[in-house]
Scaffold this motif. Structure first.
Motif, PDB file in Angstrom:
ATOM      1  N   LEU A 151       0.816  -1.212   0.000  1.00 37.99           N
ATOM      2  CA  LEU A 151       0.000   0.000   0.000  1.00 37.99           C
ATOM      3  C   LEU A 151       0.853   1.267   0.000  1.00 37.99           C
ATOM      4  CD1 LEU A 151      -2.753  -1.055   2.587  1.00 37.99           C
ATOM      5  CD2 LEU A 151      -2.981  -0.921   0.094  1.00 37.99           C
ATOM      6  N   VAL A 152       2.026   1.163   0.608  1.00 43.75           N
ATOM      7  CA  VAL A 152       2.901   2.339   0.724  1.00 43.75           C
ATOM      8  C   VAL A 152       3.704   2.577  -0.554  1.00 43.75           C
ATOM      9  CG1 VAL A 152       4.958   3.209   1.944  1.00 43.75           C
ATOM     10  CG2 VAL A 152       3.059   2.223   3.237  1.00 43.75           C
ATOM     11  N   LEU A 153       3.960   1.536  -1.325  1.00 38.17           N
ATOM     12  CA  LEU A 153       4.853   1.626  -2.489  1.00 38.17           C
ATOM     13  C   LEU A 153       4.529   2.788  -3.437  1.00 38.17           C
ATOM     14  CD1 LEU A 153       5.590  -2.044  -3.655  1.00 38.17           C
ATOM     15  CD2 LEU A 153       7.211  -0.359  -2.785  1.00 38.17           C
ATOM     16  N   PRO A 154       3.289   2.936  -3.903  1.00 38.56           N
ATOM     17  CA  PRO A 154       3.016   4.022  -4.858  1.00 38.56           C
ATOM     18  C   PRO A 154       3.318   5.406  -4.298  1.00 38.56           C
ATOM     19  CG  PRO A 154       1.209   2.433  -4.813  1.00 38.56           C
ATOM     20  CD  PRO A 154       2.093   2.120  -3.653  1.00 38.56           C
ATOM     21  N   ILE A 155       3.172   5.565  -2.973  1.00 40.40           N
ATOM     22  CA  ILE A 155       3.457   6.849  -2.334  1.00 40.40           C
ATOM     23  C   ILE A 155       4.957   7.030  -2.157  1.00 40.40           C
ATOM     24  CG2 ILE A 155       3.056   8.260  -0.279  1.00 40.40           C
ATOM     25  CD1 ILE A 155       0.478   6.605   0.163  1.00 40.40           C
ATOM     26  N   LEU A 156       5.615   5.974  -1.690  1.00 45.04           N
ATOM     27  CA  LEU A 156       7.046   6.047  -1.404  1.00 45.04           C
ATOM     28  C   LEU A 156       7.863   6.337  -2.653  1.00 45.04           C
ATOM     29  CD1 LEU A 156       9.077   5.641   0.954  1.00 45.04           C
ATOM     30  CD2 LEU A 156       9.241   3.249   0.255  1.00 45.04           C
ATOM     31  N   PHE A 157       7.418   5.797  -3.787  1.00 47.24           N
ATOM     32  CA  PHE A 157       8.182   5.949  -5.035  1.00 47.24           C
ATOM     33  C   PHE A 157       7.412   6.756  -6.082  1.00 47.24           C
ATOM     34  CE2 PHE A 157       9.917   2.102  -3.063  1.00 47.24           C
ATOM     35  CZ  PHE A 157      11.280   2.398  -3.097  1.00 47.24           C
ATOM     36  N   ARG A 158       6.564   7.650  -5.614  1.00 51.89           N
ATOM     37  CA  ARG A 158       5.807   8.479  -6.558  1.00 51.89           C
ATOM     38  C   ARG A 158       6.779   9.281  -7.431  1.00 51.89           C
ATOM     39  NH1 ARG A 158       5.078  10.593  -1.515  1.00 51.89           N
ATOM     40  NH2 ARG A 158       5.838  12.709  -1.135  1.00 51.89           N
ATOM     41  N   GLY A 159       6.385   9.445  -8.689  1.00 52.99           N
ATOM     42  CA  GLY A 159       7.251  10.132  -9.632  1.00 52.99           C
ATOM     43  C   GLY A 159       8.191   9.200 -10.373  1.00 52.99           C
ATOM     44  N   SER A 160       8.123   7.897 -10.058  1.00 48.62           N
ATOM     45  CA  SER A 160       9.034   6.923 -10.671  1.00 48.62           C
ATOM     46  C   SER A 160       8.362   6.060 -11.726  1.00 48.62           C
ATOM     47  CB  SER A 160       9.625   6.007  -9.580  1.00 48.62           C
ATOM     48  OG  SER A 160      10.275   6.747  -8.589  1.00 48.62           O
ATOM     49  N   PHE A 161       7.130   6.401 -12.096  1.00 46.93           N
ATOM     50  CA  PHE A 161       6.350   5.493 -12.937  1.00 46.93           C
ATOM     51  C   PHE A 161       5.950   6.086 -14.283  1.00 46.93           C
ATOM     52  CE2 PHE A 161       5.221   4.773  -8.398  1.00 46.93           C
ATOM     53  CZ  PHE A 161       5.895   3.577  -8.236  1.00 46.93           C
ATOM     54  N   ASN A 162       6.684   7.090 -14.719  1.00 46.55           N
ATOM     55  CA  ASN A 162       6.327   7.752 -15.970  1.00 46.55           C
ATOM     56  C   ASN A 162       6.886   7.006 -17.178  1.00 46.55           C
ATOM     57  OD1 ASN A 162       5.047   9.889 -14.583  1.00 46.55           O
ATOM     58  ND2 ASN A 162       7.016  10.882 -14.250  1.00 46.55           N
ATOM     59  N   THR A 163       6.006   6.583 -18.058  1.00 49.15           N
ATOM     60  CA  THR A 163       6.421   5.955 -19.305  1.00 49.15           C
ATOM     61  C   THR A 163       5.446   6.419 -20.394  1.00 49.15           C
ATOM     62  OG1 THR A 163       7.019   3.859 -20.374  1.00 49.15           O
ATOM     63  CG2 THR A 163       5.048   3.860 -18.984  1.00 49.15           C
ATOM     64  N   THR A 164       5.592   5.887 -21.567  1.00 51.47           N
ATOM     65  CA  THR A 164       4.735   6.320 -22.674  1.00 51.47           C
ATOM     66  C   THR A 164       3.822   5.184 -23.122  1.00 51.47           C
ATOM     67  OG1 THR A 164       6.331   5.647 -24.364  1.00 51.47           O
ATOM     68  CG2 THR A 164       6.553   7.878 -23.460  1.00 51.47           C
ATOM     69  N   ALA A 165       2.735   5.557 -23.750  1.00 56.29           N
ATOM     70  CA  ALA A 165       1.803   4.554 -24.275  1.00 56.29           C
ATOM     71  C   ALA A 165       2.476   3.694 -25.324  1.00 56.29           C
ATOM     72  CB  ALA A 165       0.571   5.244 -24.853  1.00 56.29           C
ATOM     73  N   GLU A 166       3.405   4.295 -26.075  1.00 53.44           N
ATOM     74  CA  GLU A 166       4.124   3.541 -27.100  1.00 53.44           C
ATOM     75  C   GLU A 166       4.975   2.446 -26.476  1.00 53.44           C
ATOM     76  OE1 GLU A 166       4.014   6.799 -26.892  1.00 53.44           O
ATOM     77  OE2 GLU A 166       2.815   7.334 -28.658  1.00 53.44           O
ATOM     78  N   ARG A 167       5.643   2.770 -25.368  1.00 59.85           N
ATOM     79  CA  ARG A 167       6.479   1.770 -24.687  1.00 59.85           C
ATOM     80  C   ARG A 167       5.617   0.638 -24.139  1.00 59.85           C
ATOM     81  NH1 ARG A 167      12.112   1.175 -24.883  1.00 59.85           N
ATOM     82  NH2 ARG A 167      12.990   3.200 -25.412  1.00 59.85           N
ATOM     83  N   ILE A 168       4.488   0.981 -23.556  1.00 54.38           N
ATOM     84  CA  ILE A 168       3.587  -0.043 -23.017  1.00 54.38           C
ATOM     85  C   ILE A 168       3.065  -0.940 -24.138  1.00 54.38           C
ATOM     86  CG2 ILE A 168       1.361  -0.406 -21.894  1.00 54.38           C
ATOM     87  CD1 ILE A 168       1.877   2.139 -20.284  1.00 54.38           C
ATOM     88  N   ALA A 169       2.672  -0.319 -25.244  1.00 56.21           N
ATOM     89  CA  ALA A 169       2.169  -1.098 -26.386  1.00 56.21           C
ATOM     90  C   ALA A 169       3.254  -2.011 -26.936  1.00 56.21           C
ATOM     91  CB  ALA A 169       1.670  -0.156 -27.472  1.00 56.21           C
ATOM     92  N   ASP A 170       4.500  -1.512 -26.933  1.00 60.17           N
ATOM     93  CA  ASP A 170       5.629  -2.306 -27.417  1.00 60.17           C
ATOM     94  C   ASP A 170       5.840  -3.539 -26.550  1.00 60.17           C
ATOM     95  OD1 ASP A 170       8.087  -2.785 -28.990  1.00 60.17           O
ATOM     96  OD2 ASP A 170       9.104  -2.274 -27.123  1.00 60.17           O
ATOM     97  N   VAL A 171       5.723  -3.366 -25.238  1.00 60.00           N
ATOM     98  CA  VAL A 171       5.888  -4.493 -24.315  1.00 60.00           C
ATOM     99  C   VAL A 171       4.789  -5.527 -24.513  1.00 60.00           C
ATOM    100  CG1 VAL A 171       5.743  -5.151 -21.872  1.00 60.00           C
ATOM    101  CG2 VAL A 171       7.180  -3.227 -22.561  1.00 60.00           C
ATOM    102  N   MET A 172       3.562  -5.072 -24.705  1.00 60.21           N
ATOM    103  CA  MET A 172       2.423  -5.977 -24.818  1.00 60.21           C
ATOM    104  C   MET A 172       2.461  -6.814 -26.101  1.00 60.21           C
ATOM    105  SD  MET A 172       0.948  -5.608 -21.984  1.00 60.21           S
ATOM    106  CE  MET A 172      -0.485  -6.630 -22.297  1.00 60.21           C
ATOM    107  N   THR A 173       3.236  -6.389 -27.093  1.00 56.64           N
ATOM    108  CA  THR A 173       3.330  -7.163 -28.338  1.00 56.64           C
ATOM    109  C   THR A 173       4.419  -8.225 -28.286  1.00 56.64           C
ATOM    110  OG1 THR A 173       4.859  -5.552 -29.321  1.00 56.64           O
ATOM    111  CG2 THR A 173       2.496  -5.205 -29.696  1.00 56.64           C
ATOM    112  N   LEU A 174       5.239  -8.221 -27.237  1.00 62.28           N
ATOM    113  CA  LEU A 174       6.344  -9.175 -27.145  1.00 62.28           C
ATOM    114  C   LEU A 174       5.841 -10.577 -26.816  1.00 62.28           C
ATOM    115  CD1 LEU A 174       8.897  -7.011 -25.103  1.00 62.28           C
ATOM    116  CD2 LEU A 174       8.954  -7.489 -27.558  1.00 62.28           C
ATOM    117  N   ASP A 175       6.561 -11.559 -27.287  1.00 64.72           N
ATOM    118  CA  ASP A 175       6.256 -12.966 -26.980  1.00 64.72           C
ATOM    119  C   ASP A 175       7.379 -13.499 -26.095  1.00 64.72           C
ATOM    120  OD1 ASP A 175       5.649 -15.621 -26.805  1.00 64.72           O
ATOM    121  OD2 ASP A 175       5.565 -15.985 -28.969  1.00 64.72           O
TER     122      ASP A 175
END
Length: 429
Positions: free
Chosen positions: A190-214
């Motif tokens: 529960l604390v993780l998202p608060i403790l490391f806020r600001g560390s989760f910025n990525t792009t939709a393109e990167r996420i889409a790229d990951v989801m296409t991997l096998d």
């Protein structure tokens, strides 16, 4: 001699904390000074169980690093990285939570150092795919490993020492430690998202790229992977059953590494590529400096002050041991601290008639030393190993970056542990 031991340790620790020079240079330099000053001789530094280099820890690390070096050739880390990222739908927050939970659970059944060695390469690959900084993820995982490792006898090296001194069994740890560890992990998640806020910025393109991997395409050598799986299973069985087989975990790791090197056919440059030599040397230097504090009676004196302050009250003793252990384990490494404190806890426990209360002393030492290992970057073996891996991967984590997060997590986990000890062993014990 006492003054020399204290001054050298404080000076070396200050250099490590301020990062004025590399931590390995500071540790080896400090070790050289206490040896040159005659605080320790060669027997004390290299052969003494109480004041010398803990070769069990060094060789356990070396053996598991070799195994990881071979496993890296199979593509297993890439497979796990892609699998985790896809299960988390590419969300960095969910990736962090998933990887930390995997780390915590694995640390309970392997030792936390082994788990860190296995999970760190996966994390580096995931973060590279998502184009996000890996340091927060690596810190979160090592914090989780120290929490999860508290659950079992073999999860954290201090637990093995405590089990040996107290006579507590693998099953005792499961019954008494697993419930509080489960609670701590819920709070930590529960604390993780608060403790490391600001560390989760990525792009939709990167996420889409990951989801296409096998992930299945990542496996480069299925035959070698099968061999690694068999050896890792045997090593795991050896860790779990080391008290029945009478084979120390370090020997299990070395045997596993030797067998895997023989059957894998890999070249030395391949299986030695995973060995963090600087980390092993850092540990050697740190053990020698702490050994000087042990030999001159500094650590024992501090521990006795804490023990004498209890006034014979079991609850006060439990809470004091919990707090002092969290503080000192984070400063001088929890392995030598527990080795020094265990005889004192045994004496305290022997003077308490209620067996539930006397056992509570051991559980407070376990919780304090395991969770206290998160306090600073040198508080636990897993911390040092993770920082070494991060530096080698070109993603260095500073002493203070780790410690700022670790101190918060330590405060939270100790705060949760205190009422657990009171409720289970005193209010309803």
């Amino acid at each position: 001699m006492t003054a020399i031991a204290i001054v050298v340790f404080v000076a070396a620790y200050s250099l490590i904390a301020t990062e004025r020079i590399h931590k390995t240079k500071a540790a080896l330099g400090g070790a050289a000074l206490v040896l040159a000053a005659g605080v320790l001789d060669s027997g004390d530094a290299f052969f003494s169980h109480d004041t010398g280099v803990d070769w069990d820890v060094i060789l356990l690390l070396f053996g598991m690093m070799v195994i990881v070096g071979v496993l890296r050739q199979t593509g297993a880390f890439e497979y796990t990285a892609i699998w985790a990222a896809k299960r988390a739908k590419g969300s960095p927050v969910r990736v962090m939570i998933l990887l930390t939970l995997i780390t915590a659970v694995a640390s309970a059944f392997l030792d936390n150092v082994t788990t860190v060695l296995l999970i760190a390469p996966v994390t580096l690959l995931v973060c590279d795919r998502l184009d996000i900084r890996p340091a927060p993820f690596l810190i979160a995982e090592v914090l989780a490993s120290n929490i999860g490792g508290a659950a079992t006898l073999i999860g954290d090296p201090p637990n093995i020492i405590i089990g040996s001194r107290s006579g507590l069994t693998f099953n005792d740890f499961l019954v008494h430690m697993t419930p509080i560890v489960a609670i701590e992990l819920v709070v930590f998640t529960l604390v993780l998202p608060i403790l490391f806020r600001g560390s989760f910025n990525t792009t939709a393109e990167r996420i889409a790229d990951v989801m296409t991997l096998d992930e299945r395409e990542a496996i480069r050598n299925p035959r070698l992977l099968a061999k690694c799986g068999v050896v890792l299973l045997a090593v795991f069985v050896g860790f779990v059953g080391h008290s029945w087989f009478h084979v120390d975990p370090a020997i299990v790791a070395l045997l596993g590494a030797g067998v895997l090197v023989l059957i894998s056919g890999t070249e030395p440059e391949d299986y030695l590529s995973g060995v963090e030599w600087e980390t092993l040397l850092f540990f050697a230097g740190l053990f020698v400096m702490v050994g000087a504090l042990v030999k001159t009676g500094v650590v024992e004196t501090m521990a006795r002050w804490a023990a004498d302050a209890t006034g014979g009250n079991a609850l006060v003793a439990v809470m004091l041991i919990l707090g002092v252990s969290a503080l000192l384990s984070g400063i001088i490494d929890n392995i030598p601290y527990v080795a020094t404190m265990s005889p004192l806890v045994a004496d305290l426990a022997a003077d308490i008639d209620n067996p539930v209360h006397s056992d509570a002393l051991w559980w407070s030492l376990t919780l304090g030393s395991d969770f206290g290992g998160n306090l600073t970057a040198v508080g636990a073996s897993a911390n040092v190993v993770m920082l070494g891996i991060a530096a080698k991967a070109g993603a260095p984590i500073s002493f203070w970056e780790f410690t700022r997060k670790g101190a918060i997590v330590t405060a939270i986990t100790i705060t949760v542990a205190a009422p657990y000890l009171w409720l289970r062993y005193f209010a309803f014990g």
